[in-house]
Design an enzyme around this catalytic site. Sequence first.
Site, PDB file in Angstrom:
ATOM      1  N   HIS A  34      37.149  41.675  39.450  1.00  0.00           N
ATOM      2  CA  HIS A  34      35.736  41.832  39.087  1.00  0.00           C
ATOM      3  C   HIS A  34      35.092  42.638  40.217  1.00  0.00           C
ATOM      4  O   HIS A  34      35.794  43.061  41.159  1.00  0.00           O
ATOM      5  CB  HIS A  34      35.076  40.467  38.875  1.00  0.00           C
ATOM      6  CG  HIS A  34      35.302  39.496  39.997  1.00  0.00           C
ATOM      7  ND1 HIS A  34      34.796  39.682  41.273  1.00  0.00           N
ATOM      8  CD2 HIS A  34      36.034  38.351  40.057  1.00  0.00           C
ATOM      9  CE1 HIS A  34      35.157  38.688  42.048  1.00  0.00           C
ATOM     10  NE2 HIS A  34      35.933  37.873  41.342  1.00  0.00           N
ATOM     11  N   GLY A  36      33.484  41.854  42.703  1.00  0.00           N
ATOM     12  CA  GLY A  36      33.706  41.305  44.047  1.00  0.00           C
ATOM     13  C   GLY A  36      34.965  41.899  44.672  1.00  0.00           C
ATOM     14  O   GLY A  36      34.946  42.364  45.823  1.00  0.00           O
ATOM     15  N   HIS A  37      36.054  41.906  43.901  1.00  0.00           N
ATOM     16  CA  HIS A  37      37.300  42.513  44.405  1.00  0.00           C
ATOM     17  C   HIS A  37      37.082  43.992  44.696  1.00  0.00           C
ATOM     18  O   HIS A  37      37.545  44.520  45.713  1.00  0.00           O
ATOM     19  CB  HIS A  37      38.422  42.406  43.360  1.00  0.00           C
ATOM     20  CG  HIS A  37      38.820  41.009  43.032  1.00  0.00           C
ATOM     21  ND1 HIS A  37      38.553  40.430  41.821  1.00  0.00           N
ATOM     22  CD2 HIS A  37      39.486  40.071  43.767  1.00  0.00           C
ATOM     23  CE1 HIS A  37      39.032  39.192  41.803  1.00  0.00           C
ATOM     24  NE2 HIS A  37      39.601  38.953  42.967  1.00  0.00           N
ATOM     25  N   GLY A 148      36.316  38.036  50.679  1.00  0.00           N
ATOM     26  CA  GLY A 148      34.962  37.860  50.163  1.00  0.00           C
ATOM     27  C   GLY A 148      34.334  36.584  50.701  1.00  0.00           C
ATOM     28  O   GLY A 148      35.010  35.574  50.893  1.00  0.00           O
ATOM     29  N   SER A 187      36.834  35.205  39.206  1.00  0.00           N
ATOM     30  CA  SER A 187      37.801  35.441  38.123  1.00  0.00           C
ATOM     31  C   SER A 187      37.735  34.299  37.112  1.00  0.00           C
ATOM     32  O   SER A 187      38.006  34.475  35.935  1.00  0.00           O
ATOM     33  CB  SER A 187      39.215  35.541  38.686  1.00  0.00           C
ATOM     34  OG  SER A 187      39.269  36.593  39.615  1.00  0.00           O
ATOM     35  N   ARG A 188      37.372  33.100  37.607  1.00  0.00           N
ATOM     36  CA  ARG A 188      37.342  31.934  36.711  1.00  0.00           C
ATOM     37  C   ARG A 188      36.177  31.975  35.732  1.00  0.00           C
ATOM     38  O   ARG A 188      36.176  31.217  34.755  1.00  0.00           O
ATOM     39  CB  ARG A 188      37.256  30.651  37.538  1.00  0.00           C
ATOM     40  CG  ARG A 188      38.525  30.352  38.326  1.00  0.00           C
ATOM     41  CD  ARG A 188      38.443  28.971  38.973  1.00  0.00           C
ATOM     42  NE  ARG A 188      39.724  28.523  39.487  1.00  0.00           N
ATOM     43  CZ  ARG A 188      40.124  28.656  40.754  1.00  0.00           C
ATOM     44  NH1 ARG A 188      39.325  29.237  41.642  1.00  0.00           N
ATOM     45  NH2 ARG A 188      41.308  28.216  41.138  1.00  0.00           N
TER      46      ARG A 188
END
Length: 288
Positions: A34, A36-37, A148, A187-188
Amino acid sequence: MLVMERVRDIQRACRDIKALGDTIGFVPTMGAFHEGHLSLIRAAREECDKVVVSIFVNPTQFGPAEDFQSYPRDLENDKKAAENEGVDLIFAPTSREMYPLGFCTEVEVKGDITSRLCGASREGHFKGVTTVVNKLMNIVGPDIAYFGMKDAQQALVIKRMVKDLNMPVNVRTMPVVREEDGLAMSSRNINLSDREREQALNIYKALKTAERMAREGAGSAGPIRSAAMDILSQGKDVTVEYVEIADPDTLDPISEISGEALMLVAARVGETRLIDNIVLEREENRAR
Ligand code: PAF
């Protein structure tokens, strides 16, 4: 962009990069990318000559009752996103490649930093994280590794390990990346139903309320935590695991906010465990 599954291949590729005098920025991930990555990858891209990303859902950091099986996986999409961001190498090993028969070594950061907060409910979690991150760092040999701040405790634990073991790598932490409405990217999140997704937003609302209270002068942690708990408990499917106000460097609990403090939340929304955090700062401190 090359995708490698074998330790010896990625190790050789990374050795070749370094032999040319290039720097390596490394982003360890469990995939299902997402924003964030991508923010970590972009930071690595900006700072380093070559960017290496690992994608490995590490079984040893999940407890027996946790969501290893249902953890989102999307290697094909991750490869495309990585390629778009200019990643040079992806390391996507199997579990057997990382933990071959006979594997019996663990790296553990001991003490309060790993036993409290997420460590209290996820036994062995941080040992799994530090063991796999140590292995990945040994395999890649990065100059800078990126993590992160949504996983604030993880970032501190990794910094501690790197310092204690004199690992020759700089650790960079990047801010939490949020959806438009404020939910921390994870991711969750895709495992949330619409109803749960709505209730998950209470985590952000609770953190923002705490941030505002501190800014407006509330110094005691007690009332700030209570206000946050009230907001969280409005969600019928939300089960709070912890709401803590802690020292950002040590995660020691704070009862009176003087300098900066970190408010950390872990909650289960339906079956999905989410974590988030925010920096609390009193107005008078901000002015200094
Ligand atoms: O934060 C994560 O995605 C994982 O804990 C990490 C650091 C990749 C180790 O498996």
